[in-house]
Design an enzyme around this catalytic site. Structure first.
Site, PDB file in Angstrom:
ATOM      1  CB  CYS A 174      38.300  31.758  54.371  1.00  0.00           C
ATOM      2  SG  CYS A 174      39.066  30.250  53.734  1.00  0.00           S
ATOM      3  CD  GLU A 180      42.682  35.962  45.291  1.00  0.00           C
ATOM      4  OE1 GLU A 180      42.992  36.369  46.417  1.00  0.00           O
ATOM      5  OE2 GLU A 180      42.293  34.813  45.062  1.00  0.00           O
ATOM      6  NE  ARG A 199      49.096  34.712  55.777  1.00  0.00           N
ATOM      7  CZ  ARG A 199      48.152  34.119  56.501  1.00  0.00           C
ATOM      8  NH1 ARG A 199      48.336  33.913  57.780  1.00  0.00           N
ATOM      9  NH2 ARG A 199      47.026  33.731  55.959  1.00  0.00           N
ATOM     10  CE  LYS A 225      40.872  36.265  51.202  1.00  0.00           C
ATOM     11  NZ  LYS A 225      42.303  36.589  51.109  1.00  0.00           N
ATOM     12  CE  LYS A 242      43.912  32.328  46.550  1.00  0.00           C
ATOM     13  NZ  LYS A 242      42.921  33.196  47.175  1.00  0.00           N
ATOM     14  CG  ASP A 258      42.353  39.026  48.698  1.00  0.00           C
ATOM     15  OD1 ASP A 258      41.530  39.462  49.530  1.00  0.00           O
ATOM     16  OD2 ASP A 258      43.044  38.011  48.919  1.00  0.00           O
ATOM     17  CG  ASP A 291      46.457  35.495  45.847  1.00  0.00           C
ATOM     18  OD1 ASP A 291      46.907  36.633  45.603  1.00  0.00           O
ATOM     19  OD2 ASP A 291      45.775  35.234  46.857  1.00  0.00           O
ATOM     20  CE  LYS A 297      47.543  32.178  48.669  1.00  0.00           C
ATOM     21  NZ  LYS A 297      46.913  33.491  48.848  1.00  0.00           N
TER      22      LYS A 297
HETATM   23 MG    MG Z   1      44.310  36.549  47.936  1.00  0.00          MG
END
Ligand code: MG
Length: 362
Positions: free
Chosen positions: A294, A217, A24, A266, A160, A242, A189, A162
């Site tokens: 989160c 992740e 997204r 989370k 982290k 996750d 991730d 993406k």
């Molecule tokens: Mg994740």
């Protein structure tokens, strides 16, 4: 002290830059805040973000679940009966984990205030400081390298990254990030974007180039537990579950089958602090370390996550950068976010005294 009523409000905070993952793109944080009121004037607060791509929840569904099912079931009940309150929330509606998490956070906030203790102390903790990573959105390699260098210049030591949107670019992305941030701890991730075989091949190529990744992740689809276990068994990079772990039962399934090396907890996936504590206990039994993560959340619910992480030593990795990604903070009190450093004060409950600019939904 009894719960006498509730109100829902909309919290809006612009992001510094748009947030992009393989799932997204988002430009601002817009979350539902729930306030629970008591007979002696206390206010308990919780928050839920709409993360339709992960939990299936929207602003409308969160509002409807809280106003129509969860909060009415709490009115008239004693704050001191925390176990019962959490069980009422859990049984009030199926699914809707973020809405439930918001209500639970508000209930724990009230309970802490009634006890005169900050949440982390109620949970048995002694830490009051954490260090968070910073998320770098998925983009073209040059942009990600620039973002990574900027993060390091701001003092972040763990990034982290993406990946997974157009996986052909992932190796080049990581190369560029590593060159821009040679000293940083780099976790990645993929947000479910890879096939199991593709994941192993990519991770092998990344490590062979000396990219030195800490963990990956959710490399594969949330429901593909077999694929996740395959990557865990064959990848040179440790694997964190996750999106595959929402409930304590999900965590148990993964733990029993060595389906992952780490679990990302989370509050918005598991439905609140009670289930988060169950996942922590299960992970402790298996000697598996956890990350606290989160969604795109502001400081009400992230403060609850900070209290949990400060209380539980099995949570060794911290990905609580939601508030750091926002360009304004409407929350008064709660955890203090200063770059990579997160600290707690000893205010009772969450330690939050107000949320400014809340647009009430009634
Ligand atoms: Mg994740």
């Amino acid at each position: 002290m009894k719960i006498t009523g509730f109100r829902l409000g909309l919290l809006s905070a612009p992001l510094r830059v748009p947030f992009r993952t393989a799932l997204r793109e988002v430009g601002h944080v817009e979350d539902i805040v729930v306030e629970l009121y008591t007979s002696d004037g206390a206010v308990g607060r919780g928050e839920a973000p709409p993360t339709a791509a992960v939990t299936g929840e929207t602003l409308g569904s969160i509002q409807a679940a809280l106003a129509g099912h969860i909060c009415p079931a709490l009115v008239g009940r004693e704050v001191s009966d925390l176990e019962e309150l959490c069980s009422v929330i859990s049984g009030s509606i199926v699914g809707n984990t973020s809405a439930k998490a918001a209500a639970e956070i508000a209930v724990w906030d009230l309970y802490g205030q009634a006890c005169g203790l900050p949440l982390y102390k109620l949970l048995g903790g002694g830490r009051t400081a954490l260090e968070t990573d910073l998320t770098i959105s998925v983009n073209d390699p040059e942009t990600m390298a620039k973002d990574a260098a900027h993060a390091v210049a701001q003092g972040y030591r763990t990034l982290k990254i993406k990946v997974g949107e157009n996986p052909d670019l992932d190796l080049a992305r990581l190369r560029a990030v590593r060159a821009a941030a040679p000293e940083a701890v780099v976790r990645i991730d993929a947000n479910q974007a890879w096939t199991p075989r593709q994941a192993v091949e990519l991770l092998e190529a990344m490590q062979a180039e000396g990219l030195n990744l800490e963990l990956v992740e959710q490399p594969v689809k949330a429901r593909d537990l077999e694929g996740l276990a395959f990557v865990t068994a064959h990848s040179p990079v440790p694997v964190m579950a996750d999106e595959s772990v929402f409930s304590p039962l999900d965590a148990m399934t993964i733990l029993q089958n060595h389906g992952a090396d780490y679990i990302n907890i989370k509050l918005m996936k598991c439905g609140g602090l009670s289930n988060a504590l169950r996942i922590v206990s299960a992970a402790q039994v298996y000697g598996v370390e956890c990350m606290i993560g989160c969604m795109l959340e502001a400081k009400v619910s992230v403060t609850a996550a900070v209290h949990l992480a400060c209380a539980k030593g099995t949570i060794t990795k911290v990905d609580l950068d939601g508030p750091a990604l926002c360009s304004a903070d409407p929350v008064v009190g709660g955890a203090n976010f200063s770059g990579r450093d997160i600290t707690l004060t000893d205010g009772p409950g969450l330690g939050i005294s107000a949320v400014s600019n809340l647009r009430y939904l009634d």
